[in-house]
Design a protein around this motif. Sequence first.
Motif, short mmCIF file in Angstrom:
data_model
loop_
_atom_site.label_atom_id
_atom_site.label_comp_id
_atom_site.label_asym_id
_atom_site.label_seq_id
_atom_site.Cartn_x
_atom_site.Cartn_y
_atom_site.Cartn_z
N ASN A 257 0.78 -1.14 -0.07
CA ASN A 257 0.02 -0.01 -0.02
C ASN A 257 0.74 1.21 -0.20
O ASN A 257 0.84 2.03 -0.91
N ALA A 282 -6.50 -2.50 0.17
CA ALA A 282 -6.83 -3.37 1.25
C ALA A 282 -6.52 -2.87 2.56
O ALA A 282 -5.27 -2.62 2.58
N LEU A 285 -3.56 -4.87 5.40
CA LEU A 285 -2.73 -5.70 4.18
C LEU A 285 -1.61 -6.39 4.80
O LEU A 285 -0.92 -5.79 5.49
N GLU A 319 -5.08 -1.97 -7.61
CA GLU A 319 -5.75 -2.89 -6.10
C GLU A 319 -4.62 -3.85 -5.46
O GLU A 319 -3.79 -4.35 -6.03
N THR A 320 -4.76 -3.76 -4.33
CA THR A 320 -4.18 -4.97 -3.24
C THR A 320 -5.11 -5.62 -2.63
O THR A 320 -6.20 -4.90 -2.18
N ARG A 321 -4.76 -6.75 -2.32
CA ARG A 321 -5.87 -7.57 -1.46
C ARG A 321 -5.12 -8.67 -0.77
O ARG A 321 -4.28 -9.29 -1.42
N ASN A 322 -5.61 -9.10 0.37
CA ASN A 322 -4.98 -10.48 0.96
C ASN A 322 -5.69 -11.64 0.25
O ASN A 322 -6.81 -11.47 0.11
N VAL A 323 -4.96 -12.55 -0.24
CA VAL A 323 -5.67 -13.89 -0.79
C VAL A 323 -5.17 -15.15 0.05
O VAL A 323 -3.70 -15.29 0.19
N THR A 402 -2.30 -9.51 -12.89
CA THR A 402 -2.50 -9.70 -11.27
C THR A 402 -1.10 -10.24 -10.86
O THR A 402 -0.90 -11.46 -11.41
N TYR A 404 0.89 -12.38 -7.68
CA TYR A 404 0.64 -12.82 -6.45
C TYR A 404 1.94 -13.00 -5.71
O TYR A 404 3.01 -13.78 -6.38
#
Length: 549
Positions: A257, A282, A285, A319-323, A402, A404
Amino acid sequence: MPLTDPSASDTQKELLLAESQISTILAIAADAIISLNENMRIMLFNDGAASMFGYSKEEIIGQRLDVLIPERFRGTHHAHVAEFSRSPVAARRMGERQEIFARRKDGTEFPAEASIAKQEIDGRPIFMVVVRDVTERKRAQAELAKANSELEQRVAERTRELEAEIGRREATQAALIQAQRMEAFGQLTGGVAHDFNNLLTIITGNLELVGDATDQPASRTLLKRAADAADMGAALTKRLLTFARRRRLSPQVLDLNELVLGLMEILKRSIGEPITLTTMLAGNLWKTKADPSEVENAILNLAINARDAMPHGGALMVETRNVAASALPFDGAGGEYVLLSVSDTGEGMPPEVIERAFEPFFSTKEPGRGTGLGLSTVYGFAEQSGGHATIQSAVGRGTTVTLYLPRADGELDRVASASEAVPLSEANEVVLVVEDNAEVRELTLQRVEGLGYVVLEAESGPAAVRILQSGEHVDLVLSDIVMAGGMSGYELARWIGEHVPGTRVVLTTGYAAEETRHDPAAYGGNPILRKPYKRAELAVSLHDALHRD
């Protein structure tokens, strides 16, 4: 004595025999056999009928047939009987009419089949009905239908499972083929970068030496153009090595972020006014561990690609996000990842382009507008970082790329800025240059000597060992990693650590497969100087190695 007619006596006996046989048949028949008069009253009711309906003969003889028919079917039954009475047909067998229902004495109903015949005796119609209980047959048919339905359902489910399994296997096979193709590209591009870096080392080094020897403005201008072109070549080989996963990265624990927010101004300037830039970052994060410069390069590459796909403007979102492991579109070995995606509303890509988008030198742009290394570099960086990269796109609907990156625990590392100073030798230290490429070795000798050091040379690891064993004083060994002669730079460094531990080591490489397979800490943690390097980088590496604790 009256005379008797023998033929009449025989006929009487035959009639009695026939009646006896009929009575026997009526008694043993499992079906219900019922005789009716013209008023539909029961005149004959065999044992099978008594067993089937639950009435005794005394109870039922003289009753109307209606007592054996459910009330809701009586009107229909009367119409059928009247129609049959008027018709010329003498009999209707079982199965020639629709299924009927009969009623027992206790009021329960059961499915049945019936045959009916008519005849006239003394001008009066007589009806004979045979009724068969088909309850068990209906139950068997229902069970069979249920079994067939369950079987069809199981077959359908199994078919879906097989189709899904075939789909998974095809996807796995496609992924394997893609991985093999990318690995082949990696080996090819890595080898090209190795040789190219040696050439660039000679070019840039000689340009520096020539530049130091001239003070003519025109000549310096030409030299600067050549040096800038060499720098571009070095950047190109760096991208190739990143794609080939043959360049050692410098991973740090990152907050994506913060990194994205720090790039917003650069991104806005890069994509231009017609494109709207937004972020979806997110909260809470997870940290990830990756090379921050490579993450920045990846975001910039993707943003520029998105800009080119939206010549008339559009929207770009980072975009950022936890997966979690269960939500990964690839085999993440049960790990958790941090997602970083760049999405645009541009032209999109057809499937055949998506399939090749990560290949090096593949580009749909006009000649001269792209090298075809942007996405391949992003892919190589993600894979080498222990992560993965995917593309989702459709023509006219935009593209999402994307990354990861694996989750990391720990505090953020501080990024130290490189010194721009060019330190010289402080005590005329002796540097042994070990390089199997004669032109690179000659150039390196000149550059090291130009920094004030005393230089020695060796064309291989064994040759360097012989010099060190001879008792010659050496303060530092500057050695290539991959060399002919049966001894790599790593092995030479390990020998030095065991036999002359006071001698410092700096390793150099243009491309080394061993660099990605071995941890330098296992060879004393010696620093690595990557070709092509500038004079200042060489000076800092030598100075730091000689003066570190």
